[in-house]
Scaffold this active site. Structure first.
Site, PDB file in Angstrom:
ATOM      1  N   GLN A 162      11.327 -55.671  86.097  1.00 14.02           N
ATOM      2  CA  GLN A 162      12.386 -55.354  86.653  1.00 14.02           C
ATOM      3  C   GLN A 162      12.159 -54.996  88.256  1.00 14.02           C
ATOM      4  OE1 GLN A 162      14.545 -52.491  84.378  1.00 14.02           O
ATOM      5  NE2 GLN A 162      16.128 -51.934  85.949  1.00 14.02           N
ATOM      6  N   HIS A 197       8.695 -45.529  81.791  1.00  6.87           N
ATOM      7  CA  HIS A 197       7.165 -45.666  81.580  1.00  6.87           C
ATOM      8  C   HIS A 197       6.511 -44.090  81.752  1.00  6.87           C
ATOM      9  CE1 HIS A 197       7.002 -49.614  80.906  1.00  6.87           C
ATOM     10  NE2 HIS A 197       7.529 -50.001  81.907  1.00  6.87           N
ATOM     11  N   LEU A 203       9.295 -55.389  81.108  1.00  3.91           N
ATOM     12  CA  LEU A 203      10.219 -56.117  80.243  1.00  3.91           C
ATOM     13  C   LEU A 203       9.786 -57.629  80.409  1.00  3.91           C
ATOM     14  CD1 LEU A 203      12.534 -58.571  81.395  1.00  3.91           C
ATOM     15  CD2 LEU A 203      12.797 -56.221  83.121  1.00  3.91           C
ATOM     16  N   GLN A 230       4.762 -49.240  74.859  1.00  4.67           N
ATOM     17  CA  GLN A 230       5.046 -49.565  76.278  1.00  4.67           C
ATOM     18  C   GLN A 230       6.040 -48.785  77.101  1.00  4.67           C
ATOM     19  OE1 GLN A 230       7.887 -51.869  77.486  1.00  4.67           O
ATOM     20  NE2 GLN A 230       6.560 -54.018  77.509  1.00  4.67           N
ATOM     21  N   ARG A 281      17.093 -52.240  75.058  1.00  3.12           N
ATOM     22  CA  ARG A 281      16.042 -51.659  75.918  1.00  3.12           C
ATOM     23  C   ARG A 281      16.492 -51.106  77.007  1.00  3.12           C
ATOM     24  NH1 ARG A 281      11.999 -52.891  79.660  1.00  3.12           N
ATOM     25  NH2 ARG A 281      10.018 -52.017  79.089  1.00  3.12           N
TER      26      ARG A 281
END
Length: 316
Positions: A11, A204, A96, A253, A120
């Site tokens: 992204q 994250h 991603l 992740q 997601r």
């Protein structure tokens, strides 16, 4: 001996107009965009080609859009006789981009990958109310110093290292106040720059646990094959091929660190990869590769001209 890895952007690489030149030039690309539109039951390709940018930038749109362009490149290469299995020793993707890598390597179908990334994106957006989380880039600090800055800034709130992108480029993520404190602390520790990033959620970090739970449920429902070449996983910076482990690492992740510096270092030193090819939109990973290992040969393959040059290189 030339040894190659194919990498897939994350992204931030999205831009209005992405994939439009591929769709105009190749029926294989048009077929990819149509299949993604149908899988999502939305005209994502229209948003990709024409905007508006604020709608494209939404996490739930940007993630499948970036994957779609990467897969369009893969399908066009296949139509020209260039297959991933024959030309890449490994795949890797930034956040991603791991899903793009796994789709390219045959682990997930294109339609399933599009739906997983939509899920997601929605789950990551929903995990933290808008305005409660933030991310910041700390430039000029090594990973150890950036980790110490995040720990000091936490003060009981979440502040984690999110991405180790390249030497001197670490991204942190967490609660707004903690990340803002980290920006000030970093400046005092010698950061060249420390700046908040224009993102809609704190990716994250441990605040993303609800999204990780959502992905565990989604991934449990999807058919998976072993990839035709190993995936260098974000959370490990080493290769994996077992579908059950891939599923587990994709869940980890969501809250874990994207260990990109270590991943590229492993590829170029331990695995002997000489050429890194970024397939899809933009050149972010190509720039990072050159910063991580100046001797690595890195190129971006995202336009019809790039594809022609790449095919010529591989078939010379």
């Amino acid at each position: 001996m030339t040894k190659r890895a194919f990498t897939f952007p994350g992204q931030g690489s999205q831009a209005v107009g992405m994939g439009k030149d591929l769709a105009a030039a190749y029926p294989e690309a048009r077929a990819v965009f149509q299949e993604v539109d149908e899988a999502l039951n939305q005209r994502l390709s229209a948003i990709m080609f024409e905007g508006p940018e604020d709608i494209l930038r939404l996490t739930e749109n940007a993630q499948p859009a970036l994957m779609a362009v990467s897969m369009a490149v893969i399908r066009v290469l296949q139509s020209k006789g260039v297959t991933l299995a024959d030309h890449a020793a490994y795949v890797a993707g930034h956040s991603l981009g791991e899903y793009s890598a796994l789709c390219a390597a045959g682990t997930f179908s294109l339609s399933d990958t599009a739906r997983l990334l939509k899920t997601r994106g929605q789950a990551m957006q929903k995990a933290v109310p808008v305005g409660h989380g933030a991310m910041a880039a700390l430039l000029g600090l090594d990973l150890e110093t950036a980790s110490a800055v995040a720990a000091e800034a936490g003060q009981g709130e979440v502040c984690d290292v999110a991405n180790d992108n390249a030497p001197g480029q670490v991204v942190i993520s967490g609660a707004v106040a903690a990340v803002e404190r980290a920006v000030e602390i970093a400046k005092g520790k010698g950061a060249k720059r420390a700046l908040l990033l224009p993102v809609s959620a704190p990716f994250h970090c441990s605040l993303m646990q609800p999204a990780a739970d959502a992905m565990a449920a989604a991934l449990a429902e999807v058919g998976m094959q072993a990839p035709v070449v190993p995936l260098v996983a974000n959370v490990l910076a080493t290769p994996i091929s077992d579908p059950a482990e891939i599923r587990q690492r994709l869940v980890e992740q969501v809250t874990g660190v994207v260990r990109w510096t270590e991943s590229v270092t492993w590829l170029t030193t331990q695995a002997g990869v000489t050429h890194l090819h970024e397939l899809g939109t933009g050149k972010v990973l190509t720039g990072l590769a050159k910063r991580i290992n100046a001797e690595a040969i890195a190129s971006a393959v995202g336009t019809p001209a790039d594809i022609d040059a790449f095919v010529a290189e591989l078939t010379a």
